[in-house]
Enzyme design. Structure first.
Site, mmCIF file in Angstrom:
data_model
loop_
_atom_site.group_PDB
_atom_site.id
_atom_site.type_symbol
_atom_site.label_atom_id
_atom_site.label_comp_id
_atom_site.label_asym_id
_atom_site.label_seq_id
_atom_site.Cartn_x
_atom_site.Cartn_y
_atom_site.Cartn_z
ATOM 1 N N GLU A 171 5.917 -10.865 13.961
ATOM 2 C CA GLU A 171 5.384 -11.470 15.176
ATOM 3 C C GLU A 171 5.515 -12.994 15.128
ATOM 4 O O GLU A 171 5.860 -13.623 16.111
ATOM 5 C CB GLU A 171 3.917 -11.061 15.363
ATOM 6 C CG GLU A 171 3.339 -11.511 16.679
ATOM 7 C CD GLU A 171 1.931 -10.991 16.883
ATOM 8 O OE1 GLU A 171 1.292 -11.479 17.822
ATOM 9 O OE2 GLU A 171 1.473 -10.128 16.123
ATOM 10 N N ARG B 31 0.820 -1.218 0.000
ATOM 11 C CA ARG B 31 0.000 0.000 0.000
ATOM 12 C C ARG B 31 0.851 1.264 0.000
ATOM 13 O O ARG B 31 0.390 2.320 -0.445
ATOM 14 C CB ARG B 31 -0.981 -0.008 1.165
ATOM 15 C CG ARG B 31 -2.046 -1.097 0.999
ATOM 16 C CD ARG B 31 -3.117 -1.061 2.033
ATOM 17 N NE ARG B 31 -2.591 -1.202 3.379
ATOM 18 C CZ ARG B 31 -3.328 -1.213 4.466
ATOM 19 N NH1 ARG B 31 -4.639 -1.104 4.380
ATOM 20 N NH2 ARG B 31 -2.775 -1.347 5.656
#
Length: 190
Positions: A111, A74
Site C-alpha cells: 500500500e 507467521r
C-alpha cells in the site's frame, strides 16, 4: 478475469468453530481503524493448533504436494508443522537479505512502498508440486509474489492454503490470474 478454483476441501463446523474461537480481534492495531486478527491464542491452545495442523496436512495430501512453502513470518509457524505432519519438506520464503547463498527474488507493491521476498534457488525443482501456506489472505500481494517466485524456480504450484481469508479485502479476486488452475483453500473466511 479467470475465476479462482473453488476449494473442495472443507473443515468440519466443529473445527471451524474451534479455530474462529481462538482468533482474537485487536482493535486499532497496528494503526487506527484496523481490526487485527491475532492468531497467538490459537497457537497457544494445543487442541486448536493440532486441529489446524491436521487440516493443513490434509490439504497437502489432497493437493498432491511434494513440498510446502511457508511465507514469512507467521506462515512459517503454520507451514512447518503441516509439512512435518504430511511427511514433506518445508521451504521458507523470506524477506530479502535473510537467506544465505544463491536466491531467487520477487518484488511486489505494498500500500505504501514495495517489498521483496526470496527463496533459495536450489530448494525447488521442476518435479516439485508446492503448496504455499500462510496465516492470512488479505489483499493478496505477498501471496501473488510467492506464486510468481515458485513458478520462476521451476516448480508447479499445487495450491495456496490459508488459515483465515479476509474476504472484504479482495485478495481472492486479485489472485485469480496468478493462481491459474491452482486452488485456494481458506479454512475460515470473514
Amino acid at each position: 478475469m479467470n475465476e479462482v478454483t473453488e476449494s473442495a476441501i472443507t473443515v468440519s463446523a466443529e473445527v471451524r468453530e474451534l479455530l474462529v474461537g481462538r482468533i482474537r480481534d485487536v482493535a486499532d492495531y497496528p494503526q487506527s481503524g484496523v481490526m487485527f486478527k491475532d492468531i497467538t491464542p490459537l497457537l497457544a491452545d494445543p487442541v486448536a493448533f493440532t486441529a489446524l495442523t491436521d487440516s493443513l496436512a490434509r490439504i497437502c495430501a489432497e493437493r498432491g504436494a511434494t513440498k510446502v512453502v511457508g511465507l514469512e513470518a507467521r506462515g512459517f509457524i503454520l507451514a512447518a508443522p503441516a509439512a512435518v505432519r504430511a511427511g514433506l519438506g518445508f521451504i521458507p520464503v523470506r524477506k530479502a537479505g535473510k537467506l544465505p547463498g544463491a536466491t531467487l527474488s520477487q518484488s511486489y507493491d505494498l500500500e505504501y512502498g514495495s517489498a521483496e521476498i526470496e527463496v533459495h534457488a536450489e530448494d525447488l525443482t521442476a518435479d516439485d508440486r508446492v503448496l504455499i501456506i500462510d496465516d492470512v489472505l488479505a489483499t493478496g500481494g505477498t501471496a501473488e509474489a510467492s506464486l510468481e517466485l515458485i513458478r520462476r524456480a521451476g516448480a508447479h504450484v499445487a495450491g495456496l492454503a490459508v488459515l483465515l481469508e479476509l474476504g472484504f479485502l479482495g485478495g481472492r479476486d486479485r489472485l485469480a490470474p496468478a493462481l491459474r488452475d491452482a486452488p485456494l483453500d481458506a479454512l475460515v473466511t470473514v
